[in-house]
Write a protein that holds these residues in place. Structure first.
Motif, PDB file in Angstrom:
ATOM      1  N   PRO A 142       0.813  -1.224   0.000  1.00  0.00           N
ATOM      2  CA  PRO A 142       0.000   0.000   0.000  1.00  0.00           C
ATOM      3  C   PRO A 142       0.851   1.281   0.000  1.00  0.00           C
ATOM      4  O   PRO A 142       1.848   1.367   0.708  1.00  0.00           O
ATOM      5  N   HIS A 147      -4.542   3.907   1.505  1.00  0.00           N
ATOM      6  CA  HIS A 147      -4.389   2.736   0.634  1.00  0.00           C
ATOM      7  C   HIS A 147      -4.272   1.471   1.501  1.00  0.00           C
ATOM      8  O   HIS A 147      -4.792   0.409   1.138  1.00  0.00           O
ATOM      9  N   THR A 183     -12.919   5.015   2.940  1.00  0.00           N
ATOM     10  CA  THR A 183     -12.465   3.691   2.525  1.00  0.00           C
ATOM     11  C   THR A 183     -13.610   2.692   2.574  1.00  0.00           C
ATOM     12  O   THR A 183     -13.806   1.904   1.642  1.00  0.00           O
ATOM     13  N   LEU A 330      -2.357  -4.683  -5.719  1.00  0.00           N
ATOM     14  CA  LEU A 330      -2.847  -3.373  -5.283  1.00  0.00           C
ATOM     15  C   LEU A 330      -2.303  -2.249  -6.141  1.00  0.00           C
ATOM     16  O   LEU A 330      -2.903  -1.195  -6.264  1.00  0.00           O
ATOM     17  N   ARG A 331      -1.146  -2.442  -6.707  1.00  0.00           N
ATOM     18  CA  ARG A 331      -0.471  -1.380  -7.438  1.00  0.00           C
ATOM     19  C   ARG A 331       0.669  -2.025  -8.223  1.00  0.00           C
ATOM     20  O   ARG A 331       0.896  -3.215  -8.115  1.00  0.00           O
TER      21      ARG A 331
END
Ligand SMILES: *Cc1c(COP(=O)(O)O)cnc(C)c1O
Length: 496
Positions: A142, A147, A183, A330-331
């Motif tokens: 994150p 995040h 969130t 996630l990324r």
């Protein structure tokens, strides 16, 4: 005497135009010969108009950005009392380590065999994060606190789905950071607010009423955004667990308890850690965030990919899990590598005793400010605080001077304002977080100014406040208009 000079500059503080307004017509930072014998890449398409980039020379560009940078207030220029943001000193040893070529020049697409040291560093940091929190696993990727919240809630949802239990509600205390309900809403949960009691803590009876078998989790900030420890956290955890729900902890304030308390021992199931707060990696314009989320045993299998695992002497990057439980990726890549290096350098240079002292000194400093400013400002929740202290303008009511005026006057006094009007549950809130990195002298100077301003307010010195800031390049901006109708592009003929 007018306080405006002929050219708009004040001393060495330049009145800086936009780069577009500096356009000196056709200047360019580089001086290259016209290319010869090259066809234009646009084919037959004709340019109808200039694309509107400002023409400025190299020294003009450099001066422009240097002047802008000098308008920044930074942790390197002075005390930065923003509550909830943990603006602490970024030790230069971290910067030295992160610039070692092996870290600085590594590329995320390099084959794992060539970046074993980087993978080991991530695994070592992960080890210390789980050790310090008493948790069973951690998702490192994150990119910020919010995040991390997202990753944590995705794990909780995946675990509930695996149990065949599709719960739809998330409980959020009203003192929560705004990212918590955001969130939960982003994850498609219904957000239900739990009120605070007169002590600034979760109202236990209201929580009990709100809890049912449709609640997936409670998101609890501890210490909370009033700077107070949620003393009932273990009872809350037990109640959640017996109804089949999870306790998500917002760990952005972990700097208040690091080395002293392990959230896993309090019954926390998932918690993000802001490396850019607790572990001093630069943030707020100075660098990216990083929000690893630590997880309990039940949630670990659902953590996002990639993972790093030891296989004998070799570190492996796991990009696909064999059981298919991970909720996904996630990324891009593995996380904020530069922040990992800085955070681990911070941990290693402090050691276990040093980290404990970080928490103790942060709490001591905040309580010192609380003691010095009580009386000058109203204290909504009496009693000792954790790493930040909360005041409000309730005792200035009859003076016509409010929290906003105090904040503006602080700018003239050379201080960045504290966090204001947050948390929302306190009217006219002023949240001050000195952090452990301020000395007694520096805190005393700050408190002297704050006490002075309160005295001036009580004397009814309206001019001092309503004209502030006097010494900043601009006075009061229309912040509401700026937020509601932001003008983000420049046009040549827009009125100023
Ligand atoms: C800073 C903070 C966050 C959000 O962290 P980001 O890194 O800004 O996304 C969440 N909760 C609390 C209590 C915070 O102080």
């Amino acid at each position: 005497m007018s306080d405006v000079t002929s050219g708009g500059h004040r001393g060495l503080v330049m009145d800086e135009p936009l780069l577009f307004e500096l356009d000196s017509g056709g200047h360019c930072g580089v001086d290259l010969p016209e290319p010869e014998g090259k066809a234009r890449r646009l084919g037959g398409v004709k340019e109808r108009q200039s694309i509107g980039l400002p023409g400025v020379s190299e020294p003009e560009v450099i001066r422009h950005f240097t002047r802008l940078s000098q308008k920044n207030y930074a942790i390197d220029s002075g005390l930065y009392p923003l509550g909830s943001c943990t603006m602490k000193h970024n030790p230069r040893i971290n910067e030295k380590v992160v610039r070692l070529p092996g870290f600085a020049m590594a590329h995320p697409l390099q084959p794992p065999a060539t970046v074993q040291g980087c993978l080991e560093l991530i695994a070592t940091l992960a080890h210390w994060l789980t050790t310090l929190t008493g948790m069973q696993g951690v998702a490192m990727s994150p990119a910020a606190g919010a995040h991390g919240e997202f990753a944590g809630l995705m794990c909780i949802r995946a675990a509930l789905t695996a149990r065949g239990d599709a719960r739809r509600r998330i409980l959020v205390p009203e003192s929560a950071h705004g990212t918590n309900p955001a969130t939960a809403a982003l994850c498609d949960y219904r957000v239900d607010t739990v009120p605070c009691d007169a002590r600034g803590r979760v109202d236990l009876a209201a929580f009990e009423r709100a809890l049912d078998d449709d609640v997936a989790a409670l998101m609890l900030t501890n210490p909370n955004t009033c700077g107070l420890f949620e003393t009932d956290i273990m009872t809350i955890a037990d109640m959640l667990h017996s109804s089949g729900a999870f306790l998500y902890a917002d760990g952005a304030n972990f700097n208040a308890i690091v080395g002293r308390v392990r959230p896993g021992d309090l019954g926390v199931d998932a918690m993000h850690i802001n490396l850019h707060k607790t572990f001093s990696t630069p943030h707020g314009g100075g660098g990216p965030g990083s929000g690893p989320v630590v997880l309990c045993e039940e949630l670990v299998p659902f953590a996002p990919l990639p993972r790093i695992e030891a296989d004998g002497d070799v570190w492996r990057l796991i990009e696909h899990d064999s059981d298919g439980l991970a909720f996904g990726r996630l990324r891009s890549f593995h996380g904020q590598m530069g922040m990992f290096v800085r955070a681990l350098a911070y941990m290693m240079s402090h050691g276990a005793d040093g980290l404990r002292q970080v928490a103790e000194d942060a709490v001591l400093n905040a309580n010192y400010v609380l003691a010095r400013l009580s009386g000058a400002y109203n204290v909504p929740f009496p009693g000792p605080c954790m790493h930040e202290c909360l005041f409000d303008d309730g005792n200035l009511k009859d003076t016509g001077i409010s929290t906003l005026d105090i904040a503006k006057a602080m700018i003239d006094e050379g201080y960045h304002p504290m966090t204001m009007y947050f948390p929302l549950i306190v009217h006219g809130a002023m949240l001050i977080e000195p952090t452990e990195t301020e000395s007694r002298q520096s805190i005393d100077r700050f408190c002297d100014v704050m006490v002075h301003l309160a005295e001036e307010a009580r004397k009814g010195n309206q001019d001092l406040f309503h004209g502030a800031p006097r010494f900043a390049p601009w006075r009061r901006l229309d912040e509401t208009a700026a937020a509601r109708r932001p003008v983000l592009t420049w046009a040549p003929d827009r009125p100023a």
